[in-house]
Design a protein around this motif. Sequence first.
Motif, PDB file in Angstrom:
ATOM      1  N   MET A  40       0.836  -1.201   0.000  1.00 29.94           N
ATOM      2  CA  MET A  40       0.000   0.000   0.000  1.00 29.94           C
ATOM      3  C   MET A  40       0.870   1.250   0.000  1.00 29.94           C
ATOM      4  O   MET A  40       0.568   2.224  -0.702  1.00 29.94           O
ATOM      5  CB  MET A  40      -0.949  -0.008   1.206  1.00 29.94           C
ATOM      6  CG  MET A  40      -1.868   1.195   1.256  1.00 29.94           C
ATOM      7  SD  MET A  40      -2.893   1.439  -0.225  1.00 29.94           S
ATOM      8  CE  MET A  40      -4.126   0.186   0.003  1.00 29.94           C
ATOM      9  N   ALA A  41       1.960   1.238   0.749  1.00 22.13           N
ATOM     10  CA  ALA A  41       2.859   2.404   0.775  1.00 22.13           C
ATOM     11  C   ALA A  41       3.411   2.672  -0.627  1.00 22.13           C
ATOM     12  O   ALA A  41       3.443   3.830  -1.080  1.00 22.13           O
ATOM     13  CB  ALA A  41       3.988   2.172   1.773  1.00 22.13           C
TER      14      ALA A  41
ATOM     15  N   LEU B 218      -9.254   8.739  -4.635  1.00 19.49           N
ATOM     16  CA  LEU B 218      -9.918   7.922  -5.654  1.00 19.49           C
ATOM     17  C   LEU B 218      -9.391   6.492  -5.601  1.00 19.49           C
ATOM     18  O   LEU B 218     -10.165   5.530  -5.706  1.00 19.49           O
ATOM     19  CB  LEU B 218      -9.724   8.516  -7.047  1.00 19.49           C
ATOM     20  CG  LEU B 218     -10.320   7.712  -8.202  1.00 19.49           C
ATOM     21  CD1 LEU B 218     -11.838   7.567  -8.038  1.00 19.49           C
ATOM     22  CD2 LEU B 218      -9.974   8.373  -9.526  1.00 19.49           C
ATOM     23  N   LEU B 219      -8.072   6.351  -5.436  1.00 25.72           N
ATOM     24  CA  LEU B 219      -7.491   5.010  -5.294  1.00 25.72           C
ATOM     25  C   LEU B 219      -8.145   4.262  -4.138  1.00 25.72           C
ATOM     26  O   LEU B 219      -8.605   3.130  -4.299  1.00 25.72           O
ATOM     27  CB  LEU B 219      -5.983   5.108  -5.049  1.00 25.72           C
ATOM     28  CG  LEU B 219      -5.309   3.812  -4.580  1.00 25.72           C
ATOM     29  CD1 LEU B 219      -5.285   2.780  -5.695  1.00 25.72           C
ATOM     30  CD2 LEU B 219      -3.931   4.095  -4.033  1.00 25.72           C
ATOM     31  N   LEU B 220      -8.199   4.901  -2.972  1.00 20.92           N
ATOM     32  CA  LEU B 220      -8.752   4.238  -1.789  1.00 20.92           C
ATOM     33  C   LEU B 220     -10.235   3.945  -1.946  1.00 20.92           C
ATOM     34  O   LEU B 220     -10.711   2.888  -1.544  1.00 20.92           O
ATOM     35  CB  LEU B 220      -8.476   5.073  -0.548  1.00 20.92           C
ATOM     36  CG  LEU B 220      -6.989   5.208  -0.202  1.00 20.92           C
ATOM     37  CD1 LEU B 220      -6.783   6.211   0.910  1.00 20.92           C
ATOM     38  CD2 LEU B 220      -6.385   3.866   0.142  1.00 20.92           C
ATOM     39  N   ALA B 221     -10.969   4.876  -2.554  1.00 21.72           N
ATOM     40  CA  ALA B 221     -12.399   4.648  -2.783  1.00 21.72           C
ATOM     41  C   ALA B 221     -12.612   3.469  -3.736  1.00 21.72           C
ATOM     42  O   ALA B 221     -13.545   2.682  -3.563  1.00 21.72           O
ATOM     43  CB  ALA B 221     -13.045   5.912  -3.346  1.00 21.72           C
TER      44      ALA B 221
ATOM     45  N   ALA C  84      -7.369   0.772   5.230  1.00 24.08           N
ATOM     46  CA  ALA C  84      -7.282   1.601   6.447  1.00 24.08           C
ATOM     47  C   ALA C  84      -5.876   2.164   6.597  1.00 24.08           C
ATOM     48  O   ALA C  84      -5.695   3.349   6.931  1.00 24.08           O
ATOM     49  CB  ALA C  84      -7.675   0.792   7.679  1.00 24.08           C
ATOM     50  N   LYS C  85      -4.869   1.343   6.357  1.00 21.21           N
ATOM     51  CA  LYS C  85      -3.488   1.824   6.416  1.00 21.21           C
ATOM     52  C   LYS C  85      -3.235   2.859   5.310  1.00 21.21           C
ATOM     53  O   LYS C  85      -2.552   3.852   5.529  1.00 21.21           O
ATOM     54  CB  LYS C  85      -2.500   0.661   6.300  1.00 21.21           C
ATOM     55  CG  LYS C  85      -2.496  -0.238   7.503  1.00 21.21           C
ATOM     56  CD  LYS C  85      -2.062   0.523   8.738  1.00 21.21           C
ATOM     57  CE  LYS C  85      -1.974  -0.368   9.949  1.00 21.21           C
ATOM     58  NZ  LYS C  85      -1.606   0.366  11.156  1.00 21.21           N
ATOM     59  N   GLY C  86      -3.787   2.613   4.119  1.00 18.99           N
ATOM     60  CA  GLY C  86      -3.648   3.578   3.028  1.00 18.99           C
ATOM     61  C   GLY C  86      -4.283   4.913   3.367  1.00 18.99           C
ATOM     62  O   GLY C  86      -3.716   5.975   3.091  1.00 18.99           O
TER      63      GLY C  86
END
Length: 107
Positions: free
Chosen positions: A39-40, A55-58, A72-74
Amino acid sequence: MRRQFDALGRRTPWLDRLGDGSRFKLVLNDWLAVLVEGMAETVSLTSALGLDSDLLLATLTGSPLGSAYATAKGRAMVERDFAPGFPLHHAGKDAALALAAADHRGL
């Protein structure tokens, strides 16, 4: 006994051999490290390409591509919230144990 464990968690895997629980925990901790590290890298690449990290996380949230833990970490990374959730020295210890176990098995 299984019923008591089932009341404590969502799912309790039952393993056959003595020591399998410790080995399985090592495998799961390795998986968590891979998720966070991946994710990092992905959040960094998203930003470097000028794309919207929200947008990536969504897009990942609730999809087969995204785990709740990783997203959640992102989210924390995007919000620059670097409060530790797990001591880094423990993660380093687990990574070293995973490497040693893999080496021991010829991987």
